[in-house]
Design an enzyme around this catalytic site. Structure first.
Site, PDB file in Angstrom:
ATOM      1  N   ARG A  32       0.929  -0.982   0.049  1.00 11.48           N
ATOM      2  CA  ARG A  32       0.031  -0.102   0.081  1.00 11.48           C
ATOM      3  C   ARG A  32       0.943   1.242  -0.055  1.00 11.48           C
ATOM      4  O   ARG A  32       0.512   2.305  -0.741  1.00 11.48           O
ATOM      5  CB  ARG A  32      -0.858   0.003   1.314  1.00 11.48           C
ATOM      6  CG  ARG A  32      -1.837  -0.977   0.984  1.00 11.48           C
ATOM      7  CD  ARG A  32      -3.203  -0.611   0.763  1.00 11.48           C
ATOM      8  NE  ARG A  32      -4.226  -1.759   0.354  1.00 11.48           N
ATOM      9  CZ  ARG A  32      -5.120  -2.216   1.065  1.00 11.48           C
ATOM     10  NH1 ARG A  32      -5.481  -1.680   2.420  1.00 11.48           N
ATOM     11  NH2 ARG A  32      -5.713  -3.271   0.708  1.00 11.48           N
ATOM     12  N   ASP A 135      11.405 -15.766  16.730  1.00  6.48           N
ATOM     13  CA  ASP A 135      12.629 -16.173  17.647  1.00  6.48           C
ATOM     14  C   ASP A 135      12.932 -14.957  18.435  1.00  6.48           C
ATOM     15  O   ASP A 135      13.657 -14.851  19.563  1.00  6.48           O
ATOM     16  CB  ASP A 135      13.742 -16.842  16.893  1.00  6.48           C
ATOM     17  CG  ASP A 135      13.524 -18.215  16.498  1.00  6.48           C
ATOM     18  OD1 ASP A 135      12.446 -18.788  17.035  1.00  6.48           O
ATOM     19  OD2 ASP A 135      14.241 -18.779  15.852  1.00  6.48           O
ATOM     20  N   ARG A 170       0.113 -32.900  38.590  1.00  6.96           N
ATOM     21  CA  ARG A 170       1.330 -33.281  37.873  1.00  6.96           C
ATOM     22  C   ARG A 170       2.279 -32.227  37.586  1.00  6.96           C
ATOM     23  O   ARG A 170       1.933 -30.995  37.498  1.00  6.96           O
ATOM     24  CB  ARG A 170       0.688 -33.771  36.474  1.00  6.96           C
ATOM     25  CG  ARG A 170       0.071 -35.041  36.497  1.00  6.96           C
ATOM     26  CD  ARG A 170      -0.552 -35.454  34.943  1.00  6.96           C
ATOM     27  NE  ARG A 170      -1.067 -36.773  35.158  1.00  6.96           N
ATOM     28  CZ  ARG A 170      -2.194 -37.389  34.426  1.00  6.96           C
ATOM     29  NH1 ARG A 170      -2.193 -36.550  33.171  1.00  6.96           N
ATOM     30  NH2 ARG A 170      -2.453 -38.501  34.481  1.00  6.96           N
ATOM     31  N   MET A 177       9.272 -23.174  21.003  1.00  6.25           N
ATOM     32  CA  MET A 177      10.321 -22.846  20.067  1.00  6.25           C
ATOM     33  C   MET A 177      11.195 -21.808  20.378  1.00  6.25           C
ATOM     34  O   MET A 177      10.948 -21.246  21.265  1.00  6.25           O
ATOM     35  CB  MET A 177       9.613 -22.450  18.620  1.00  6.25           C
ATOM     36  CG  MET A 177       9.210 -23.622  17.886  1.00  6.25           C
ATOM     37  SD  MET A 177       8.446 -23.200  16.369  1.00  6.25           S
ATOM     38  CE  MET A 177       8.327 -24.874  15.542  1.00  6.25           C
ATOM     39  N   SER A 223       0.440 -27.947  41.054  1.00  6.77           N
ATOM     40  CA  SER A 223       0.908 -28.465  39.586  1.00  6.77           C
ATOM     41  C   SER A 223       2.561 -27.660  39.504  1.00  6.77           C
ATOM     42  O   SER A 223       2.639 -26.822  40.379  1.00  6.77           O
ATOM     43  CB  SER A 223       0.286 -27.983  38.638  1.00  6.77           C
ATOM     44  OG  SER A 223       0.089 -26.672  38.766  1.00  6.77           O
ATOM     45  N   HIS A 259       4.752 -26.219  16.071  1.00  6.89           N
ATOM     46  CA  HIS A 259       4.573 -25.194  15.115  1.00  6.89           C
ATOM     47  C   HIS A 259       3.395 -24.304  15.524  1.00  6.89           C
ATOM     48  O   HIS A 259       3.077 -23.407  14.520  1.00  6.89           O
ATOM     49  CB  HIS A 259       4.427 -25.743  13.820  1.00  6.89           C
ATOM     50  CG  HIS A 259       6.065 -26.235  13.072  1.00  6.89           C
ATOM     51  ND1 HIS A 259       6.448 -27.238  13.637  1.00  6.89           N
ATOM     52  CD2 HIS A 259       6.781 -25.330  12.311  1.00  6.89           C
ATOM     53  CE1 HIS A 259       7.828 -27.163  13.131  1.00  6.89           C
ATOM     54  NE2 HIS A 259       7.915 -26.115  12.307  1.00  6.89           N
ATOM     55  N   GLN A 261       3.001 -22.547  17.530  1.00 10.91           N
ATOM     56  CA  GLN A 261       3.355 -21.280  17.791  1.00 10.91           C
ATOM     57  C   GLN A 261       3.816 -20.436  16.852  1.00 10.91           C
ATOM     58  O   GLN A 261       3.901 -19.204  17.005  1.00 10.91           O
ATOM     59  CB  GLN A 261       4.703 -21.550  18.822  1.00 10.91           C
ATOM     60  CG  GLN A 261       4.206 -22.051  19.930  1.00 10.91           C
ATOM     61  CD  GLN A 261       5.738 -22.637  20.539  1.00 10.91           C
ATOM     62  OE1 GLN A 261       6.355 -22.264  21.396  1.00 10.91           O
ATOM     63  NE2 GLN A 261       6.236 -23.737  19.980  1.00 10.91           N
ATOM     64  N   ARG A 262       3.762 -20.829  15.523  1.00 13.39           N
ATOM     65  CA  ARG A 262       4.199 -20.220  14.417  1.00 13.39           C
ATOM     66  C   ARG A 262       2.987 -19.704  13.529  1.00 13.39           C
ATOM     67  O   ARG A 262       3.076 -18.798  12.857  1.00 13.39           O
ATOM     68  CB  ARG A 262       5.000 -20.874  13.538  1.00 13.39           C
ATOM     69  CG  ARG A 262       6.504 -20.574  13.608  1.00 13.39           C
ATOM     70  CD  ARG A 262       7.580 -20.572  12.599  1.00 13.39           C
ATOM     71  NE  ARG A 262       7.325 -21.200  11.435  1.00 13.39           N
ATOM     72  CZ  ARG A 262       8.164 -22.297  10.987  1.00 13.39           C
ATOM     73  NH1 ARG A 262       9.234 -22.430  11.601  1.00 13.39           N
ATOM     74  NH2 ARG A 262       7.904 -22.868   9.892  1.00 13.39           N
TER      75      ARG A 262
HETATM   76  O1  F6P Z   1      11.332 -19.727  12.171  1.00 18.14           O
HETATM   77  C1  F6P Z   1      12.030 -20.048  13.599  1.00 18.14           C
HETATM   78  C2  F6P Z   1      11.639 -21.469  14.062  1.00 18.14           C
HETATM   79  O2  F6P Z   1      10.307 -21.427  14.323  1.00 18.14           O
HETATM   80  C3  F6P Z   1      12.499 -21.715  15.155  1.00 18.14           C
HETATM   81  O3  F6P Z   1      11.713 -21.433  16.536  1.00 18.14           O
HETATM   82  C4  F6P Z   1      12.199 -23.323  15.028  1.00 18.14           C
HETATM   83  O4  F6P Z   1      13.576 -23.712  15.685  1.00 18.14           O
HETATM   84  C5  F6P Z   1      12.582 -23.129  13.808  1.00 18.14           C
HETATM   85  O5  F6P Z   1      12.263 -22.285  13.032  1.00 18.14           O
HETATM   86  C6  F6P Z   1      11.724 -24.460  12.848  1.00 18.14           C
HETATM   87  O6  F6P Z   1      12.148 -24.648  11.753  1.00 18.14           O
HETATM   88  P1  F6P Z   1      11.262 -25.578  10.635  1.00 18.14           P
HETATM   89  O7  F6P Z   1       9.687 -25.122  10.523  1.00 18.14           O
HETATM   90  O8  F6P Z   1      11.964 -25.177   9.528  1.00 18.14           O
HETATM   91  O9  F6P Z   1      11.420 -27.084  11.030  1.00 18.14           O
END
Ligand code: F6P
Length: 329
Positions: A32, A135, A170, A177, A223, A259, A261-262
């Site tokens: 944009r 990261d 527990r 990650m 816990s 993943h 988390q991504r």
């Molecule tokens: O992008 C960073 C990251 O998510 C790291 O935290 C993790 O170790 C890595 O990528 C995992 O990479 P891939 O998805 O290629 O296995």
């Protein structure tokens, strides 16, 4: 290719490396802002791999409609090993030139920035990087797009684990990650009231883990949560679990968040920083910056030389670790 402020008529934008929530708002802001300045924008799909394949399409204002809230990246991403070789970078420069692309905006991490630096040094392509990785480990910037969303996602997950951990009295090892960075682990540790955090690439202090847990149980805790920074490869938590059982007679459960988390919708903070960085990146390249990065320092976005952002940042772990310890008594 030589370009100056006056000659930038068209830009390429790509995402590279592990995707991060906030890449889409950054792409939107780049597109944009550029169109607003009268600059054509080309989306390069699948990162440097897509560049080498010529996977390039012109983007319009509506190409980036309705993406500000979406995780992942509409441009797709890749980890392109070929780009480490100069002959491939030469091919990339030729493809850019053939497509009349005068400059490149790269959204990614330090590896992606290294590729950008080489492209500039070898072929004169103006490059501006936008730090995007969950990261939060790039030198020269206090923040990278995606970190806040990843921390929030992991925090929500640990809250859920805490519920079931309490119900069954527990202990859980929750692995987060971050690769070599402990950034996510430390913030999640604070935000979930973890009993202990295992840092990336540091020896595991088994005595301290068992003492911390025993102390908590003695004062009535139902816990315990130990956050484990994954380190160089995921799965460390299973090794820790085995040692705890074998040598300390402590039985724990493991949950590797992975993943999850991504992905997900970027938080307001990630949308804000991404929007500011995308806007700043286009203005920087338009004004003639040739090898720079949009960094977030002292609460706002600034433009810094790309050379400042090539290595991983030295982590400051002590204050957060101290906070976690002080609050987990
Ligand atoms: O992008 C960073 C990251 O998510 C790291 O935290 C993790 O170790 C890595 O990528 C995992 O990479 P891939 O998805 O290629 O296995």
């Amino acid at each position: 290719m030589e370009a100056s402020a006056k000659t930038i008529k068209s830009l390429g934008v790509l995402c590279s490396g592990g995707d991060s929530p906030g890449m889409n708002p950054a792409v939107r802001a780049v597109v944009r802002t550029a169109i607003g300045l009268g600059i054509d924008v080309f989306g390069i799909y699948r990162g440097y791999s897509g560049l080498l394949e010529g996977n390039i399409r012109k983007l319009s204002l509506s190409s980036v409609s309705n993406i500000i809230q979406r995780g992942g990246t509409i441009l797709d991403s890749s980890r392109c090993m070929e780009f480490y070789a100069s002959e491939h970078r030469q091919k990339a420069a030729q493809i850019l030139s053939k497509n009349h692309i005068d400059g490149l905006i790269i959204i990614g991490g330090d590896g992606s920035f290294t590729g950008a630096m080489c492209l500039n040094q070898e072929h004169g392509v103006p490059v501006v990087g936008i730090p995007g990785t969950i990261d939060n480990d790039i030198s020269g910037t206090e923040y990278t797009i995606g970190f806040n969303t990843a921390v929030q996602t992991a925090t929500n997950a640990v809250d859920n684990i805490r519920d079931t951990a309490s119900a069954h009295e527990r202990t859980f090892l929750v692995e987060v990650m971050g690769h070599k960075s402990s950034g996510i682990a430390l913030q999640v540790g604070v935000c979930t009231g973890a009993e202990h955090v295992v840092l990336s690439n540091q020896p595991v202090d088994y005595e301290k883990i068992t003492n911390d847990i025993a102390k908590g149980v003695a004062r009535g805790k139902t816990s315990s949560i130990i956050i484990v920074a994954e380190g160089e490869k995921s799965g460390l938590s299973y090794e820790i679990k085995d040692v705890l059982l074998k040598h300390y007679n402590l039985s724990v459960h493991v949950c590797i968040l992975g993943h999850i988390q991504r992905g997900g919708s970027p938080t307001a903070l990630d949308r804000l920083v991404a929007s500011k960085m995308g806007y700043a990146a286009v203005h920087a390249i338009h004004q003639g910056q040739q090898v720079h990065v949009t960094a977030f320092n002292k609460g706002d976005v600034e433009i810094v030389p790309l050379s400042m952002c090539l290595g991983r940042r030295n982590e400051i772990v002590a204050p957060q670790l101290e906070l976690i310890r002080a609050l987990a008594i």
